[in-house]
Design a protein around this motif. Structure first.
Motif, PDB file in Angstrom:
ATOM      1  N   PRO A 340      39.721  44.580  44.983  1.00  0.00           N
ATOM      2  CA  PRO A 340      38.397  44.632  44.340  1.00  0.00           C
ATOM      3  C   PRO A 340      37.474  43.548  44.861  1.00  0.00           C
ATOM      4  CG  PRO A 340      40.031  43.727  42.834  1.00  0.00           C
ATOM      5  CD  PRO A 340      40.785  44.245  44.019  1.00  0.00           C
ATOM      6  N   GLY A 341      36.174  43.781  44.695  1.00  0.00           N
ATOM      7  CA  GLY A 341      35.192  42.805  45.122  1.00  0.00           C
ATOM      8  C   GLY A 341      35.031  41.663  44.150  1.00  0.00           C
ATOM      9  N   ILE A 342      35.304  41.906  42.872  1.00  0.00           N
ATOM     10  CA  ILE A 342      35.229  40.857  41.857  1.00  0.00           C
ATOM     11  C   ILE A 342      36.026  41.311  40.640  1.00  0.00           C
ATOM     12  CG2 ILE A 342      33.079  41.744  40.845  1.00  0.00           C
ATOM     13  CD1 ILE A 342      32.254  38.813  40.339  1.00  0.00           C
ATOM     14  N   VAL A 343      36.720  40.372  40.033  1.00  0.00           N
ATOM     15  CA  VAL A 343      37.461  40.624  38.790  1.00  0.00           C
ATOM     16  C   VAL A 343      36.894  39.693  37.732  1.00  0.00           C
ATOM     17  CG1 VAL A 343      39.705  40.606  37.648  1.00  0.00           C
ATOM     18  CG2 VAL A 343      39.539  41.270  40.065  1.00  0.00           C
ATOM     19  N   VAL A 344      36.361  40.263  36.666  1.00  0.00           N
ATOM     20  CA  VAL A 344      35.825  39.442  35.577  1.00  0.00           C
ATOM     21  C   VAL A 344      36.780  39.528  34.396  1.00  0.00           C
ATOM     22  CG1 VAL A 344      33.425  39.566  36.290  1.00  0.00           C
ATOM     23  CG2 VAL A 344      34.334  41.350  34.828  1.00  0.00           C
ATOM     24  N   GLN A 345      36.994  38.380  33.755  1.00  0.00           N
ATOM     25  CA  GLN A 345      37.959  38.288  32.660  1.00  0.00           C
ATOM     26  C   GLN A 345      37.262  37.764  31.403  1.00  0.00           C
ATOM     27  OE1 GLN A 345      41.070  35.794  34.337  1.00  0.00           O
ATOM     28  NE2 GLN A 345      42.192  37.579  35.047  1.00  0.00           N
ATOM     29  N   PRO A 346      36.640  38.652  30.641  1.00  0.00           N
ATOM     30  CA  PRO A 346      35.967  38.221  29.406  1.00  0.00           C
ATOM     31  C   PRO A 346      36.971  37.740  28.371  1.00  0.00           C
ATOM     32  CG  PRO A 346      35.989  40.616  29.585  1.00  0.00           C
ATOM     33  CD  PRO A 346      36.512  40.099  30.884  1.00  0.00           C
ATOM     34  N   ALA A 347      36.492  36.879  27.477  1.00  0.00           N
ATOM     35  CA  ALA A 347      37.362  36.299  26.458  1.00  0.00           C
ATOM     36  C   ALA A 347      37.111  36.858  25.069  1.00  0.00           C
ATOM     37  CB  ALA A 347      37.194  34.777  26.437  1.00  0.00           C
ATOM     38  N   ASP A 348      36.039  37.648  24.889  1.00  0.00           N
ATOM     39  CA  ASP A 348      35.768  38.256  23.594  1.00  0.00           C
ATOM     40  C   ASP A 348      34.868  39.465  23.813  1.00  0.00           C
ATOM     41  OD1 ASP A 348      33.124  37.254  23.951  1.00  0.00           O
ATOM     42  OD2 ASP A 348      33.634  35.409  22.880  1.00  0.00           O
ATOM     43  N   ALA A 349      34.565  40.175  22.732  1.00  0.00           N
ATOM     44  CA  ALA A 349      33.788  41.409  22.853  1.00  0.00           C
ATOM     45  C   ALA A 349      32.392  41.142  23.396  1.00  0.00           C
ATOM     46  CB  ALA A 349      33.703  42.097  21.488  1.00  0.00           C
ATOM     47  N   GLU A 350      31.793  40.012  23.004  1.00  0.00           N
ATOM     48  CA  GLU A 350      30.452  39.709  23.500  1.00  0.00           C
ATOM     49  C   GLU A 350      30.465  39.517  25.014  1.00  0.00           C
ATOM     50  OE1 GLU A 350      27.145  37.556  24.940  1.00  0.00           O
ATOM     51  OE2 GLU A 350      29.104  36.594  24.696  1.00  0.00           O
ATOM     52  N   GLN A 351      31.502  38.868  25.525  1.00  0.00           N
ATOM     53  CA  GLN A 351      31.610  38.697  26.974  1.00  0.00           C
ATOM     54  C   GLN A 351      31.911  40.029  27.665  1.00  0.00           C
ATOM     55  OE1 GLN A 351      34.128  35.527  28.327  1.00  0.00           O
ATOM     56  NE2 GLN A 351      32.945  33.938  27.284  1.00  0.00           N
ATOM     57  N   VAL A 352      32.669  40.898  27.006  1.00  0.00           N
ATOM     58  CA  VAL A 352      32.881  42.236  27.557  1.00  0.00           C
ATOM     59  C   VAL A 352      31.545  42.956  27.687  1.00  0.00           C
ATOM     60  CG1 VAL A 352      33.922  44.506  27.158  1.00  0.00           C
ATOM     61  CG2 VAL A 352      35.249  42.435  26.717  1.00  0.00           C
ATOM     62  N   SER A 353      30.683  42.803  26.674  1.00  0.00           N
ATOM     63  CA  SER A 353      29.364  43.428  26.716  1.00  0.00           C
ATOM     64  C   SER A 353      28.578  42.947  27.922  1.00  0.00           C
ATOM     65  CB  SER A 353      28.602  43.113  25.425  1.00  0.00           C
ATOM     66  OG  SER A 353      27.297  43.649  25.466  1.00  0.00           O
ATOM     67  N   ARG A 354      28.657  41.655  28.212  1.00  0.00           N
ATOM     68  CA  ARG A 354      27.943  41.125  29.372  1.00  0.00           C
ATOM     69  C   ARG A 354      28.556  41.626  30.677  1.00  0.00           C
ATOM     70  NH1 ARG A 354      27.849  35.103  29.176  1.00  0.00           N
ATOM     71  NH2 ARG A 354      29.008  35.012  27.224  1.00  0.00           N
ATOM     72  N   ALA A 355      29.876  41.799  30.685  1.00  0.00           N
ATOM     73  CA  ALA A 355      30.526  42.347  31.876  1.00  0.00           C
ATOM     74  C   ALA A 355      30.111  43.794  32.106  1.00  0.00           C
ATOM     75  CB  ALA A 355      32.040  42.248  31.726  1.00  0.00           C
ATOM     76  N   VAL A 356      29.956  44.546  31.019  1.00  0.00           N
ATOM     77  CA  VAL A 356      29.500  45.936  31.131  1.00  0.00           C
ATOM     78  C   VAL A 356      28.064  45.975  31.662  1.00  0.00           C
ATOM     79  CG1 VAL A 356      28.883  47.976  29.779  1.00  0.00           C
ATOM     80  CG2 VAL A 356      31.088  46.851  29.412  1.00  0.00           C
ATOM     81  N   ALA A 357      27.232  45.049  31.197  1.00  0.00           N
ATOM     82  CA  ALA A 357      25.857  44.989  31.712  1.00  0.00           C
ATOM     83  C   ALA A 357      25.853  44.716  33.209  1.00  0.00           C
ATOM     84  CB  ALA A 357      25.077  43.913  30.961  1.00  0.00           C
ATOM     85  N   PHE A 358      26.737  43.848  33.653  1.00  0.00           N
ATOM     86  CA  PHE A 358      26.874  43.557  35.085  1.00  0.00           C
ATOM     87  C   PHE A 358      27.285  44.816  35.842  1.00  0.00           C
ATOM     88  CE2 PHE A 358      29.818  41.951  38.496  1.00  0.00           C
ATOM     89  CZ  PHE A 358      28.836  41.441  39.335  1.00  0.00           C
ATOM     90  N   ALA A 359      28.219  45.573  35.271  1.00  0.00           N
ATOM     91  CA  ALA A 359      28.651  46.815  35.919  1.00  0.00           C
ATOM     92  C   ALA A 359      27.512  47.831  35.977  1.00  0.00           C
ATOM     93  CB  ALA A 359      29.853  47.397  35.177  1.00  0.00           C
ATOM     94  N   ARG A 360      26.691  47.888  34.924  1.00  0.00           N
ATOM     95  CA  ARG A 360      25.561  48.827  34.924  1.00  0.00           C
ATOM     96  C   ARG A 360      24.562  48.524  36.034  1.00  0.00           C
ATOM     97  NH1 ARG A 360      25.217  47.960  29.395  1.00  0.00           N
ATOM     98  NH2 ARG A 360      23.202  46.896  29.704  1.00  0.00           N
ATOM     99  N   GLN A 361      24.484  47.260  36.421  1.00  0.00           N
ATOM    100  CA  GLN A 361      23.581  46.883  37.504  1.00  0.00           C
ATOM    101  C   GLN A 361      24.079  47.369  38.866  1.00  0.00           C
ATOM    102  OE1 GLN A 361      22.816  42.628  37.366  1.00  0.00           O
ATOM    103  NE2 GLN A 361      22.789  42.657  35.132  1.00  0.00           N
ATOM    104  N   HIS A 362      25.304  47.871  38.904  1.00  0.00           N
ATOM    105  CA  HIS A 362      25.913  48.306  40.164  1.00  0.00           C
ATOM    106  C   HIS A 362      26.403  49.749  40.024  1.00  0.00           C
ATOM    107  CE1 HIS A 362      26.163  43.898  40.157  1.00  0.00           C
ATOM    108  NE2 HIS A 362      26.134  43.964  41.481  1.00  0.00           N
ATOM    109  N   PRO A 363      25.491  50.691  39.843  1.00  0.00           N
ATOM    110  CA  PRO A 363      25.907  52.080  39.580  1.00  0.00           C
ATOM    111  C   PRO A 363      26.678  52.726  40.724  1.00  0.00           C
ATOM    112  CG  PRO A 363      23.545  51.954  40.023  1.00  0.00           C
ATOM    113  CD  PRO A 363      24.024  50.546  39.871  1.00  0.00           C
TER     114      PRO A 363
END
Length: 747
Positions: A340-363
């Motif tokens: 993979p190009g990047i692996v993000v490891q969120p620590a709570d649901a709010e960080q998961v939300s930010r990781a999802v936003a990052f993924a949305r920026q890369h459709p």
């Protein structure tokens, strides 16, 4: 100049053998005084000194936090290939607390007296550079094959790689002369001179030489830490702090190591001087707006993948890139290799939300979601894409002991869940391998050792916290968005990222655990007999079967694995008797144990799968003679190296088909096979598929468009597509057999 590194403060302790416990006590005092680092000189030819490596190991065991380093290690007396293994071992045993200071030698008459040949200054520099290459080569487990270095002083010819350290051990070099400083700029991570032996201006001139060599090698000079061994000072603590702050801001020194064996001096240095230096340097850095040291080297940055905006990675969320030390631990899954190009490891649901936003920026970039890392059906890794890795969401807590209601994070592993629940006399049927993550299993189904008596894992879910494609964090249950709650239990990977579950678990005491190895004379007849024995058994028995076909000189074998939810030996034996009579019994193991002990069958280390698994799945109502013959044909074909059948029925079938998205409730068995060649396995599997009433996506890797319709009946699929269009209209979560679009010929 200030290179922007975090400040470190340490002690340089004499490894005296006169009273061997004194250096250990001083190290403990340094830790208690707030120092970051304890270091020891290395002169093995000194009869008055302890062996430095042995002392460091003892100190590591006698401390908890402080980092440990040689200052500096005498490389001519320590073969680099052996040193690499010793360093990695001590780093692992100490929890990642070793830093490695190296020296090219000195006192050559004493060194030569111990065996190694005397080297010229030029040879010593070359030898150290070869040693660094060998050490790093052994630590690099990402490369295949052994380590080969054909050096003039140090050579290795196929040395095994590993063990891998617990963290990226920095290599610091003690140096004064231009050639050593140039080596440092090319190949090391830090400069470790001693102030008492430096002339005025030497440090500034050394920085220039290191920086020039680093730039010539394509490195960022700011990535190289500058350290300094300092003697005691007669100045008061504030004046001493101002002096050291000057070195930090003018010369870039970011680690000060006090050469003192006096307990009061160490206490003063840690408790008074170090905080004052930090305050002064931080104040000036804030005022000047100086840049921090780069987090990644030029070499690491060069391994970034196209199409990913790394600068947009969510702030505060741990991210791992291809050039990072941790990357080999997160690139692959249990059965699949990835890059993979990047692996993000969120620590709570709010960080998961930010990781999802990052993924949305890369459709246009692949997105994989991982809880445990098995990823047989869903990818859980990819090539050049984004992975949202949930391993840090691993909480396990009791919400209501009376109801046996627990909350479990999606990144927890089932072995840990079983151990935690077992302390209360509880269990939750959850697959058959403790290394699987909670999230993947608890959104797909969950066929486990207690399935016939207690149902699937999803049958115990009472609520789910999840992050949707738009980043919203929702709590779904029977009253809150019941449609989405229905969909999550069987097709959850399509709907969002589950971050936590509430489960109502069962009381389970000791259980019977059996493994019977049988030689079936007629595999088809054996399969039919095993299926009949399972369906005739009381619900307190659940059995799985692993079969292998015959090979030249080897008969076929069958491993019958069964759990009986009873602590009565007579009941256990009674339940197992029909299986023991299915053929000649070659081996047997029957014991009373706990569910937690059964699930403690997984290592906790990194997963190092390679390649792409090829698997097929089928759900069947019963094992008829015709189906048994088809299964025996697959075994004989040689197309599979792993063939298994898992029992369902019982409590699984008590749940109505439309109660969850897992709809094939009347199926009594789940068949799964793994092979190496997809075309060959597909050809052998066709006859079994004719008998199937559906398939379990967790065991299926085929990308055939028809597989979605086989996994979900028409009414279920229609309802799922309606919910998917509401919660994920752009199909962000498409990696795990997306159901958003109608099947097409292209899949």
């Amino acid at each position: 100049m200030d290179y922007g590194h975090e400040l470190l403060f340490g002690a340089f302790i004499t490894p005296t053998a006169a009273d061997p416990h004194v250096p250990v006590a001083l190290a403990q005092l340094a830790e208690a005084s707030g120092l970051d680092l304890v270091t020891f000189q290395d002169h093995p030819y000194q009869p008055s000194f302890l062996d430095t490596w042995t002392l460091m190991a003892f100190v590591a065991a006698a401390t908890e936090r402080v980092r440990i380093a040689p200052n500096v290690l005498n490389v001519p007396l320590r073969p680099p290939a052996v040193l690499a293994g010793a360093a990695a071992s001590l780093d692992l045993l100490s929890g990642g607390r070793l830093d490695l200071g190296l020296g090219a030698g000195g006192f050559w008459d004493a060194i030569e007296a111990m065996g190694p040949p005397k080297l010229t200054p030029g040879q010593a520099v070359t030898a150290l550079e070869e040693a660094i290459e060998i050490i790093r080569g052994r630590w690099d487990i990402t490369r295949r094959g052994g380590v080969f270095v054909d050096g003039t002083v140090h050579s290795v010819r196929g040395a095994q790689r590993g063990p891998r350290p617990a963290h990226e051990i920095p290599i610091w070099v003690g140096a004064r002369k231009p050639r050593m400083l140039a080596l440092l700029g090319r190949a090391a991570d830090g400069w470790l001179p001693s102030l008492p032996w430096l002339e005025p201006g030497d440090y500034a001139r050394g920085n220039v030489r290191i920086d020039e060599a680093a730039e010539e090698a394509g490195r960022d000079p700011r990535a190289i830490r500058r350290l300094l061994n300092i003697g005691p000072s007669p100045k008061d603590s504030r004046a001493w702090a101002e002096e050291l702050a000057g070195y930090a801001l003018a010369d870039g020194v970011s680690a000060f190591i006090a050469m003192a064996d006096d307990p009061r001096s160490l206490q003063r240095f840690g408790a008074e001087v170090a905080p004052a230096v930090r305050e002064l340097v931080e104040r000036e850095r804030t005022r000047s707006g100086s840049a921090p040291a780069p987090a990644r080297s030029v070499a690491a940055l060069s391994r970034r993948r196209a199409g990913i905006d790394y600068d947009a990675a969510p702030a505060g969320v741990h991210a791992i890139e291809p050039g990072d030390f941790e990357y080999p631990d997160v690139a692959n899954t249990y059965m699949r290799g990835g890059s993979p190009g990047i692996v993000v490891q969120p620590a709570d649901a709010e960080q998961v939300s930010r990781a999802v936003a990052f993924a949305r920026q890369h459709p246009d970039v692949a997105l994989s979601v991982r809880s445990g890392g098995h990823g047989i059906s869903g990818r859980s890794t990819n090539d050049g894409g984004i992975v949202i890795d949930l391993r840090r969401l691993n909480m396990i807590e009791v919400l209501d002991a009376g109801r046996r209601l627990v909350r479990i994070g999606a990144g927890a592993r089932w072995a840990d869940v079983a151990a935690a629940l077992g302390e209360h006399g509880w269990a939750l049927s959850s697959g058959d391998y403790g290394g699987v993550g909670v999230g993947g299993l608890a959104t797909a189904g969950g066929i486990g050792w207690l399935a016939r008596e207690h149902g699937l894992t999803i049958d115990h879910v009472r609520a789910v916290e999840m992050v949707l494609a738009d980043g919203s964090v929702v709590h779904v249950d029977a009253e809150n968005d019941p449609d989405l709650f229905w969909a999550v239990r069987g097709a959850g990977a399509n709907m969002g990222i589950a971050t936590a579950f509430e489960f109502e678990v069962d009381e389970v005491g000791e259980v019977g655990w059996a493994q019977l190895v049988i030689q079936p004379n007629d595999p088809a007849a054996f399969l039919e007999g095993w299926g009949a024995a399972v369906q005739a058994s009381p619900r307190d028995l659940t059995s799985f079967l692993i079969m292998s076909g015959g090979r030249p000189g080897q008969p076929p074998t069958a491993i019958v694995i069964a759990m009986v939810d009873s602590d009565d030996p007579d009941t256990v034996i009674e339940r197992l008797q029909p299986f023991a009579q299915l053929g000649p019994l070659m081996q047997q193991s029957v014991q009373l144990t706990t569910y937690a002990q059964v699930m403690a069958n997984a290592e906790s280390g990194p997963q190092q799968g390679a390649g792409e698994p090829v698997s097929r799945s089928a759900l069947v109502d019963t094992i008829t003679p015709e189906l048994a013959a088809s299964m025996a044909h697959v075994l004989d074909s040689g197309a599979t190296h792993f063939f298994s059948v898992r029992a369902l029925g019982g409590a699984v079938a008590d749940v109505p088909d439309d109660a969850t998205a897992y709809a094939h409730r009347s199926a009594a068995f789940s068949i799964a096979t793994v092979g190496a060649n997809e075309a060959r396995l597909e050809a052998a599997w066709r006859d079994i598929a004719k008998h199937s009433r559906g398939l379990y996506l967790s065991f299926e890797t085929s990308l055939r468009p028809e597989r979605i319709g086989e996994a979900y009946p028409p009414a279920t699929l229609e309802r799922l597509r309606a919910i998917k269009s509401r919660v994920d209209p752009d199909n962000l979560f498409r990696d795990n057999f997306a159901i958003a679009a109608e099947p097409t010929a292209a899949g």
